[in-house]
Design a protein around this motif. Structure first.
Motif, PDB file in Angstrom:
ATOM      1  N   UNK A 299     -45.214  55.920  19.516  1.00  0.00           N
ATOM      2  CA  UNK A 299     -45.914  56.914  20.328  1.00  0.00           C
ATOM      3  C   UNK A 299     -47.106  56.269  21.033  1.00  0.00           C
ATOM      4  N   UNK A 300     -47.323  56.672  22.281  1.00  0.00           N
ATOM      5  CA  UNK A 300     -48.452  56.150  23.042  1.00  0.00           C
ATOM      6  C   UNK A 300     -49.757  56.796  22.590  1.00  0.00           C
ATOM      7  N   UNK A 301     -50.837  56.043  22.654  1.00  0.00           N
ATOM      8  CA  UNK A 301     -52.152  56.615  22.393  1.00  0.00           C
ATOM      9  C   UNK A 301     -52.559  57.467  23.595  1.00  0.00           C
ATOM     10  N   UNK A 302     -53.620  58.228  23.464  1.00  0.00           N
ATOM     11  CA  UNK A 302     -54.102  59.050  24.572  1.00  0.00           C
ATOM     12  C   UNK A 302     -54.463  58.174  25.765  1.00  0.00           C
ATOM     13  N   UNK A 303     -55.076  57.049  25.489  1.00  0.00           N
ATOM     14  CA  UNK A 303     -55.470  56.141  26.552  1.00  0.00           C
ATOM     15  C   UNK A 303     -54.236  55.557  27.254  1.00  0.00           C
ATOM     16  N   UNK A 304     -53.254  55.162  26.469  1.00  0.00           N
ATOM     17  CA  UNK A 304     -52.022  54.596  27.038  1.00  0.00           C
ATOM     18  C   UNK A 304     -51.267  55.641  27.857  1.00  0.00           C
ATOM     19  N   UNK A 305     -51.205  56.844  27.317  1.00  0.00           N
ATOM     20  CA  UNK A 305     -50.491  57.925  28.006  1.00  0.00           C
ATOM     21  C   UNK A 305     -51.154  58.231  29.339  1.00  0.00           C
ATOM     22  N   UNK A 306     -52.473  58.183  29.372  1.00  0.00           N
ATOM     23  CA  UNK A 306     -53.207  58.427  30.604  1.00  0.00           C
ATOM     24  C   UNK A 306     -52.832  57.414  31.676  1.00  0.00           C
ATOM     25  N   UNK A 307     -52.629  56.168  31.271  1.00  0.00           N
ATOM     26  CA  UNK A 307     -52.248  55.110  32.214  1.00  0.00           C
ATOM     27  C   UNK A 307     -50.821  55.324  32.705  1.00  0.00           C
ATOM     28  N   UNK A 308     -49.918  55.666  31.789  1.00  0.00           N
ATOM     29  CA  UNK A 308     -48.511  55.850  32.137  1.00  0.00           C
ATOM     30  C   UNK A 308     -48.324  57.009  33.113  1.00  0.00           C
ATOM     31  N   UNK A 309     -49.104  58.074  32.935  1.00  0.00           N
ATOM     32  CA  UNK A 309     -48.934  59.266  33.775  1.00  0.00           C
ATOM     33  C   UNK A 309     -49.168  58.982  35.251  1.00  0.00           C
TER      34      UNK A 309
END
Length: 422
Positions: A299-309
């Motif tokens: 699972x992506x972290x919140x920070x990683x997910x923010x980048x992916x979006x």
């Protein structure tokens, strides 16, 4: 269906604009060394001018330079090409680019150049190539390595300081004259690299404008028909899907399923075809996403997910450059939006999402769940229902579109999970 119907706009794009846009997309891969393709195009063109090549040959060298690295699928691979004058594994991406271009008839004239753009001059002489192809391949190799030297001498400092190393660049090129590089081309290139203005002109916007201001040419100014647009879209989709082994062929499958579901939902043949193109390119923005995030199994972290979006916005910007007056970019960038406003990137609600956008959202979720991953196989239909039905019940995915999907679910599941035939 109680959904907004699309208002289709004809696609208008010519080969010239398409190639320049492809170069911008390829820049996403080399996030740590932007605009390499543009610079190689510019360097090759300027050298061709010094060599006195005819206009059609100069233009060909320019456009070949723009897309010469179409086989590079990761930032890591791109950076490896910046380590040595003659990279050990350069042939791998050259071969991939060659094979991708052969599958795209509107661009296959560049295939041989891409295949041999890291081949030393002495070796190139032994290959069965036309004089035209051998010359351009040799020039692209020289231009590529000239930009490699620019990167080497400006590492860690302002790029304009390359002007302090012009003699070193020339000496490096001369050291390989007659072996790696064709001697007359080296002489011409050395004239250029000793001029400050040659380096100062390496601005991506200037280089793109250069390509738009060339003399008229029937090949580059030819407007693509729908089949040509689909060829171009498949070419880009292969670059996108090659970036992540987790989602290989995801774009192809999403495009196919979206087109079929669009027809089942009552969209016109034309809109179904446009949605097919949007499906092929819906993840093109992921080329800008760091490789490590795309390859992460957990699972992506919140920070990683923010980048992916961010990939959804990058997709829309990219497709606008390809199809400036078409709905394709909007449809593609809406694939993570949800009818209840819980999606991204703009938290759009149902009144802002037309039927093609809703179809693409449903298909993207469905195909991702059927996709094989290193840590699991394709999910069974029963598992997919357990995930998607709550999304429909919550008002995130369109219930009518989902109902149409279910009406032929066995066929959609078969198409989504079968081995892809190139």
């Amino acid at each position: 269906m109680n959904t907004i119907q699309p208002s289709s706009v004809k696609i208008k794009v010519d080969v010239r604009h398409a190639l320049i846009a492809v170069a911008t997309v390829l820049d996403f891969v080399g996030v740590d060394d932007l605009h390499h393709g543009h610079r190689v195009a510019y360097i090759a063109y300027e050298c061709a001018c010094v060599l006195g090549w005819p206009d059609d040959k100069k233009q060909f060298a320019y456009f070949a330079g723009l897309i010469h690295d179409c086989g590079v699928s990761s930032s890591e691979e791109h950076l490896r090409l910046l380590k040595l004058m003659q990279p050990e594994d350069a042939q791998c991406h050259s071969q991939r680019g060659y094979e991708a271009l052969l599958k795209c008839p509107i661009l296959d004239v560049f295939a041989a150049i891409v295949l041999y753009h890291h081949t030393p001059w002495l070796e190139l002489l032994s290959h069965d190539l036309s004089t035209f192809e051998r010359d351009v391949a040799a020039l692209i190799f020289l231009a590529d390595r000239t930009d490699f030297l620019r990167a080497r001498y400006t590492h860690g400092c302002h790029e304009e300081l390359i002007t302090l190393h012009e003699s070193m660049v020339a000496e490096n090129l001369m050291a390989h004259s007659g072996t790696l590089f064709e001697p007359e081309m080296v002489k011409a290139m050395c004239q250029l690299v000793k001029k400050d203005g040659f380096w100062y002109n390496m601005d991506a916007s200037h280089i793109a404008l250069l390509g738009l201001e060339f003399e008229a040419n029937n090949f580059y100014d030819k407007e693509l028909d729908l089949e040509g647009v689909k060829q171009l879209a498949r070419f880009l989709a292969r670059i996108v899907d090659a970036k992540s082994p987790f989602t290989f062929h995801h774009s192809d499958k999403v495009a196919l399923l979206a087109k079929l579901l669009a027809k089942d939902c009552g969209l016109s043949e034309e809109d179904a075809e446009l949605l097919y193109v949007a499906g092929l390119l819906h993840d093109v923005g992921k080329l800008k996403t760091p490789d490590l995030l795309l390859h992460k199994e957990g699972k992506l972290t919140k920070e990683e997910y923010s980048i992916v979006k961010r990939h959804t916005v990058d997709t829309e910007h990219t497709l606008h450059s390809f199809f400036p007056k078409s709905v394709i970019g909007e449809w593609a960038s809406n694939h993570h939006e949800r009818l209840d406003g819980s999606g991204y990137p703009f938290s759009k609600r149902q009144e802002q999402l037309d039927l093609p956008s809703r179809i693409l959202a449903v298909v993207d979720v469905f195909q991702a769940l059927t996709q094989k991953r290193p840590y699991r196989g394709s999910l069974a239909l029963s598992d997919i229902f357990e995930i998607m039905q709550p999304m429909v019940d919550k008002g995130q995915l369109d219930a009518d579109v989902y109902r149409v999907l279910l009406a032929d679910i066995d066929n959609f599941y078969r198409l989504s999970t079968q081995e892809f035939q190139a």
